[in-house]
Design an enzyme around this catalytic site. Structure first.
Site, PDB file in Angstrom:
ATOM      1  N   GLU B 229      44.747  35.718  42.504  1.00 30.44           N
ATOM      2  CA  GLU B 229      43.595  36.192  43.013  1.00 30.44           C
ATOM      3  C   GLU B 229      43.130  37.186  41.823  1.00 30.44           C
ATOM      4  O   GLU B 229      43.667  38.198  41.655  1.00 30.44           O
ATOM      5  CB  GLU B 229      43.813  37.005  44.184  1.00 30.44           C
ATOM      6  CG  GLU B 229      42.594  37.363  45.101  1.00 30.44           C
ATOM      7  CD  GLU B 229      42.187  38.599  45.012  1.00 30.44           C
ATOM      8  OE1 GLU B 229      41.512  38.945  43.900  1.00 30.44           O
ATOM      9  OE2 GLU B 229      42.542  39.413  45.970  1.00 30.44           O
ATOM     10  N   CYS B 266      39.517  44.539  45.841  1.00 34.84           N
ATOM     11  CA  CYS B 266      39.019  42.987  45.190  1.00 34.84           C
ATOM     12  C   CYS B 266      37.755  42.985  46.075  1.00 34.84           C
ATOM     13  O   CYS B 266      36.975  42.023  45.426  1.00 34.84           O
ATOM     14  CB  CYS B 266      39.926  42.004  45.549  1.00 34.84           C
ATOM     15  SG  CYS B 266      41.690  42.660  45.751  1.00 34.84           S
TER      16      CYS B 266
END
Lengths: 480, 480
Positions: B229, B266
């Site tokens: 990720e 994120c």
């Protein structure tokens, strides 16, 4: 001879595929299923045209090819059923929950959506079932994607004809134009897989060819999934008890399996483990092998001869039997023999020989079977010929579960049915994506990706995520 | 300072992980779920020890860290529920069927089995929820795998302490030894991911770091799945109607979201699209930004300063507001501004700035929103601030569905609940595997692979594949 597709043509065709993919992704499931049915019907109707061309181009026999075409239209219809059912979408609906233990939860709904245009590389050895509209194309289309199909050079005329049948059938149900486009040539295939608009690749073929394409797909600025089905030895383990109880039956079935379709199956059993003191080897030395047969194409023919002679030159490997009708061209079914100590110390013996050959390996202690299983490269299949009370069976099954995608019990790996539970794929080099399958209904999940919608009004949600639309996991409970 | 793990130690530890993984894979689901519960309880009980260390090492506040620890133990328990339920195994049972349309079908049963030892790379920005026993480790363990955990250098003492808590909890329920082992150092992480016995990798962090590890994993002789990720801009699209109707509310919520946790999420909204003639930009210029705060660690601090100044130097980009409490160290929350024409012609403006900054972009025509959405790199999230009758909403949602993993409606992306339907992952560079998620119960499927058993006697089948054992697709019909 069809001219290879140029780089310029690829650019245009991938552009067309993007447009087609978007239009196709926006259709509903019944529309997609009906289109798959129409293609299946058209293939069935075209059998008398397609099969003779396939026979001429591949040297495969008519019954095999007619059976393969039946399989091809069947898998389109089965995927149509799966699409109508909607369960494959893995729809998940979490209603808003202020009492959710980690803190208030919003309304979130998740579904699998088409990944985008897919490049499919056709196989040589299944001119219908893994070619133009074979398993990979069918799954990609069923999932809602356009397909750019790299035809295999081994059956160019059949590929062009099949494409025509598919394109006409899709047009007859008013599917978007350019949903399936055929390209030809190795360079064209490479250009397609690195086109930034392509979102996934699928391949069935050799380890070097598949690995090269996998590497291209992974080294793109934006890597994409590449589902390659490459190679497998498909070992068969005969226990002492089974060998003692039914040696003739085992030998007969093994010979039928490793020579089926001239040994040109991904699941051909290429390695047979038998007790040294059983009669298996003697029976194999005397067994009646089928006559030599033309292989799929000259490249496969020379590849077979070369990899077989490399194997034969390995220390400790000796010829066991070659078909009596042997000539070098076409090459004859061949059995080589060695013992398990030799295999355990030389990984070169664990390379696939694509074609009608197998390595027959004696062992003296059943524990050696587990030892060998541990060292195997990844496999599509592994087979036990055994009795239920064999004490080696549980540890052998546990080990093979780690090394193979399908574990068989007293059946032979060359039969690969298309069904809900089928698995065709295993740890590398069997496949480049061991978490997926290229046969069976689960194959469709290779060409979708999940998207969640948070707090979206019902009217703006995809139809599949409105309350009650398809089978779903609702607040953690399976409904429908 | 903890010494980096040596190459020799990695070899030993991966060997231990293989042994642990096999023992763990052989346990039944209730045993695994009970172990996850025990770890969750131990984490909750250790909060007063762990949180102060986390505060000191990460500069994050106590409420945030306590909340994150709650999330961490919650996701372990939720995965325990998933494991007890057994639905995640996707069990499929096809009974033998002589009338199967493509030809008689054997008994085939397919289930997902643990993939083998997993290397997890901890994140800096979630010292609990994506670190030692965060989402990736929890999912890998829940699926039946041992974990080799590469600790993040940003919180070494917390990592060691957390590992101790987890290892003790696992020992208390007699789980296999070495189920979770911590390693430290960049080189150790690289050595672990290329160890041939490791079967998957998971990572949360920067694009360059994640890509380097992805490339290592894919270039192994036997490539393995690598779930990275990496990065995301998380664009927010404000429609004309929404901007006209509730500008103050939008601005207030946006400021809260992009500065939450000092912008170190994120899913921080790093790109805000607003109508040029709305009052949004003027409100943002005057909005009250939170004071400057210490970032996670010096590397992130200098990375923020550098990427922000690179963005600020791009033609057409101007400062809009910097927190009045601004100093350079710690860096202050910052808003830069430009217009959509500038963004559409310069891809350099579409790079993530990790930290409390965002680029505010004016547009004059709502169609430009769709145009920009088309050109976005892959995203974890995309947000619409809109009204239900906005005509731009359907095409914008359709486009964002192709570019993002989660699409939000009038909510903000920094809240990421852990639930059944959550999706955290999107097209590259959001993640290296857009077909998967790292948050939510579906995260478990990253660490399993399918195996089918053909014609196996019931007694030799895995318990989950015996008739009636777990929810299954039986002859194509969902049961249980």
């Amino acid at each position: 001879m069809i001219a290879p597709t140029s780089a310029e043509q690829i650019t245009t065709m991938v552009g067309n595929a993007v447009t087609a993919s978007r239009a196709w992704a926006a259709t509903d499931e019944p529309t997609r299923a009906a289109a798959l049915d129409a293609v299946a019907d058209a293939l069935d109707a075209a059998a008398d045209t397609l099969v003779p061309v396939a026979m001429r181009e591949t040297h495969l026999g008519e019954p095999r090819l007619r059976g393969e075409l039946t399989r091809t239209s069947f898998q389109l219809r089965l995927l149509g059923e799966v699409v109508r059912d909607g369960g494959y979408l893995d729809a998940r609906i979490d209603h808003a929950d202020p009492a959710w233990p980690m803190g208030a939860r919003p309304d979130i709904r998740r579904v699998l959506v088409p990944i985008g245009p897919v490049v499919v590389f056709a196989a040589s050895n299944f001119p219908f079932a893994f070619s133009v509209i074979g398993g990979d194309s069918a799954a990609a289309l069923a999932a809602g994607n356009a397909v750019v199909l790299k035809a295999h050079s081994g059956h160019p005329e059949l590929s062009a004809l099949t494409t025509e049948v598919v394109v006409d059938a899709l047009a007859s149900v008013e599917a978007p134009a350019h949903l399936l486009q055929m390209i030809t040539g190795t360079e064209a295939g490479r250009a397609a897989i690195v086109d930034p608009r392509v979102q996934a690749g699928a391949f069935t073929g050799s380890i070097p060819g598949g690995r090269a394409l996998f590497d291209l797909a992974q080294s793109r600025p934006e890597p994409i999934p590449f589902y390659g089905e490459l190679g497998s030895l498909n070992p068969v383990f005969i226990t002492e008890q089974a060998a003692a109880g039914r040696p003739e039956q085992i030998v007969e079935q093994f010979v039928a399996s490793f020579t089926l379709g001239a040994g040109q199956f991904c699941t051909k059993p290429g390695l047979l483990l038998h007790p040294a003191d059983s009669g298996i080897r003697a029976l194999l030395a005397e067994a009646s092998l089928p006559p030599a047969a033309q292989l799929l194409n000259p490249r496969i023919q020379s590849g077979f001869t070369q990899s077989l002679s490399e194997l034969e030159l390995q220390p400790g490997v000796a010829p066991l039997q070659r078909s009596t009708a042997s000539t070098d061209n076409p090459p004859a079914p061949t059995l080589l023999a060695t013992d398990i100590e030799t295999v355990l110390t030389n990984a070169e013996l664990l390379h696939e020989v694509f074609g009608p050959a197998a390595l027959v390996v004696s062992y003296t202690d059943e524990q050696q079977l587990v030892e060998l299983a541990e060292r195997l490269p990844g496999q599509l299949t592994a087979t036990l010929i055994a009795d239920e009370d064999d004490r080696i069976a549980p540890p052998l099954i546990a080990t093979l579960t780690r090394r193979a995608g399908r574990v068989l019990w007293n059946e032979w790996p060359t039969g690969v049915t298309v069904s809900y539970a089928q698995q065709h794929g295993g740890p590398y080099p069997a496949t480049t994506a061991s978490t997926t399958t290229s046969v069976g209904t689960a194959a469709i999940t290779r060409f979708v990706r999940p998207v969640a919608y948070q707090n979206l009004p019902q009217a703006l949600l995809p139809a599949s995520l409105r309350d009650g639309a398809v089978p779903a996991l609702v607040d953690g409970v399976r409904i429908g």
